[in-house]
Write an enzyme that holds these catalytic residues in place. Structure first.
Site, mmCIF file in Angstrom:
data_model
loop_
_atom_site.group_PDB
_atom_site.id
_atom_site.type_symbol
_atom_site.label_atom_id
_atom_site.label_comp_id
_atom_site.label_asym_id
_atom_site.label_seq_id
_atom_site.Cartn_x
_atom_site.Cartn_y
_atom_site.Cartn_z
ATOM 1 N N ASP A 67 0.810 -1.222 0.000
ATOM 2 C CA ASP A 67 0.000 0.000 0.000
ATOM 3 C C ASP A 67 0.846 1.277 0.000
ATOM 4 O O ASP A 67 2.059 1.236 0.211
ATOM 5 C CB ASP A 67 -0.950 0.001 1.215
ATOM 6 N N ASP A 136 -7.932 -2.541 14.051
ATOM 7 C CA ASP A 136 -9.317 -2.790 13.620
ATOM 8 C C ASP A 136 -9.431 -4.014 12.711
ATOM 9 O O ASP A 136 -10.489 -4.277 12.137
ATOM 10 C CB ASP A 136 -9.898 -1.552 12.921
ATOM 11 N N HIS A 138 -7.484 -4.586 9.960
ATOM 12 C CA HIS A 138 -7.112 -4.425 8.542
ATOM 13 C C HIS A 138 -5.824 -5.175 8.205
ATOM 14 O O HIS A 138 -4.941 -5.326 9.050
ATOM 15 C CB HIS A 138 -7.021 -2.947 8.127
ATOM 16 N N GLU A 143 -9.805 -1.887 5.232
ATOM 17 C CA GLU A 143 -10.463 -1.565 6.488
ATOM 18 C C GLU A 143 -11.727 -2.418 6.661
ATOM 19 O O GLU A 143 -12.210 -3.028 5.698
ATOM 20 C CB GLU A 143 -10.838 -0.070 6.501
HETATM 21 C C1 F6R Z 1 1.423 -1.436 6.136
HETATM 22 C C2 F6R Z 1 0.132 -2.101 6.219
HETATM 23 C C3 F6R Z 1 -0.681 -2.076 7.464
HETATM 24 C C4 F6R Z 1 0.121 -2.348 8.740
HETATM 25 C C5 F6R Z 1 -0.774 -2.290 9.969
HETATM 26 C C6 F6R Z 1 0.016 -2.527 11.244
HETATM 27 O O1 F6R Z 1 2.004 -1.591 4.853
HETATM 28 O O2 F6R Z 1 -0.289 -2.643 5.259
HETATM 29 O O3 F6R Z 1 -1.701 -3.032 7.354
HETATM 30 O O4 F6R Z 1 0.724 -3.608 8.631
HETATM 31 O O5 F6R Z 1 -1.393 -1.054 10.030
HETATM 32 O O6 F6R Z 1 0.907 -1.468 11.436
HETATM 33 P P1 F6R Z 1 2.010 -1.538 12.583
HETATM 34 O O7 F6R Z 1 2.956 -2.612 12.200
HETATM 35 O O8 F6R Z 1 2.670 -0.186 12.558
HETATM 36 O O9 F6R Z 1 1.294 -1.831 13.858
#
Ligand code: F6R
Length: 261
Positions: A67, A136, A138, A143
Site C-alpha cells: 500500500d 481494527d 485491517h 479496512e
Molecule cells: C502497512 C500495512 C498495514 C500495517 C498495519 C500494522 O504496509 O499494510 O496493514 O501492517 O497497520 O501497522 P504496525 O505494524 O505499525 O502496527
C-alpha cells in the site's frame, strides 16, 4: 492458519527473516509481497544483516508493496516509498526495476491499480506476502467492511487508523485520508501469507483473526481461508487465543523438515 508463538517481537522477526531468506535462497527469482509499519522493521534489519554478512542475494527478487498513501510523493518522509528505502531497499541489492510500490501520485488511480494487478500477474504472482495487522483488523489498508474478494484499489482510512498513524505525522490532520492498497483478494492470491503481530494491544484482534468468524468486519480473518497462512506472534499478542496450548503443541511437534529454525 498456523500460529507460531515466540517469546518476543525480536525473535518473531528473526524467524520471519529466516523464512524469507530460505525462500530467496531456494528460489532466487521469487516475488515478495512487503509491508511497512513498525512491526516488520526488525525483520528488515535482519534481512539487511543477512545480505551484508552472509551474502543473501536479492538481485533476482521482485517485490510488491501492499500500500501507499494517496497524495504523498515518493520522497515524502511519511510515504511508504521512503519507509521501504530507508529500512530495506537502500541497503540490499533488489534491482530498482523490480521494486513495485503503488504510486500515491498517480493521475488515474483506477488505471494505476489495474496496472499494479497486471504487474503482479506478469511477475508470476506473489510467492510470500508479509503482513501486519491493524487494531481494527485491517491487512494492507483493507479496512473493516472491505470486500473479501477486493483487488488493488483506493480506500478511505477509518478515523481509528488515521489516529493510529498520526504518530508518524505532525498531527492527525496531516494523515492522508486515502490510500491505494492491494485488495483482500489480491493478498489471498499470494502462495503464502506471513502475518506478524506483537504486543498486548494486538491480542484482541489476533484472537479475532485466528479464532473468530470469517467476516469482512475483520478483513484479516479472511486469512483463515488461505491455504498457507502463518501468524508469527509473541506471547503478549497470543494472550486472548483460546487454543494457545494447542498451537504450542503443534509447533513443538513439527516434523524437522517443516521447521525453519
Ligand atoms: C502497512 C500495512 C498495514 C500495517 C498495519 C500494522 O504496509 O499494510 O496493514 O501492517 O497497520 O501497522 P504496525 O505494524 O505499525 O502496527
Amino acid at each position: 492458519m498456523e500460529v507460531i508463538i515466540r517469546t518476543d517481537a525480536g525473535s518473531g522477526c528473526m524467524l520471519a527473516a529466516k523464512m524469507i531468506s530460505r525462500l530467496v535462497r531456494t528460489k532466487p527469482g521469487c516475488v515478495l509481497g512487503l509491508a511497512t509499519g513498525n512491526t516488520p522493521r526488525p525483520m528488515y534489519q535482519e534481512l539487511v544483516r543477512m545480505h551484508k554478512e552472509e551474502g543473501l542475494d536479492f538481485s533476482r527478487v521482485s517485490t510488491f508493496n501492499l500500500d501507499e498513501y494517496v497524495s504523498l510523493p515518493p520522497g515524502h518522509p511519511q510515504s511508504y516509498h521512503h519507509f521501504m528505502d530507508i529500512n530495506f531497499f537502500n541497503h540490499v541489492n533488489v534491482p530498482r526495476a523490480k521494486i513495485h510500490i503503488p504510486n500515491g501520485m498517480a493521475a488515474d488511480i483506477p488505471a494505476h491499480c489495474q496496472e499494479y494487478e497486471n504487474q503482479i500477474r506478469s511477475a508470476g504472482g506473489i510467492d510470500l506476502q508479509v503482513l501486519g495487522i491493524g487494531l481494527d483488523g485491517h491487512i494492507g489498508f483493507n479496512e473493516p467492511s472491505s470486500a473479501l474478494s477486493s483487488r488493488t484499489r483506493i480506500k478511505t482510512l477509518t478515523p481509528k487508523t488515521v489516529e493510529e498513524n498520526a504518530r508518524h505525522f505532525k498531527d492527525a490532520a496531516q494523515v492522508p485520508r486515502h490510500v491505494i492498497t492491494m485488495g483482500v483478494g489480491t493478498i489471498q492470491d499470494a502462495r503464502q501469507c506471513l502475518v506478524l503481530a506483537f504486543g498486548e494491544r494486538k491480542s484482541g484482534v489476533v484472537a479475532k483473526m485466528v479464532e473468530g468468524p470469517v467476516t469482512a468486519m475483520i478483513p484479516a480473518s479472511a486469512l483463515q481461508l488461505h491455504r498457507s497462512a502463518i501468524a508469527i506472534i509473541d506471547e503478549e499478542a497470543a494472550r486472548q487465543l483460546t487454543m494457545i496450548d494447542y498451537y504450542r503443541w503443534v509447533y513443538a511437534n513439527k516434523p524437522e523438515w517443516q521447521k525453519c529454525e
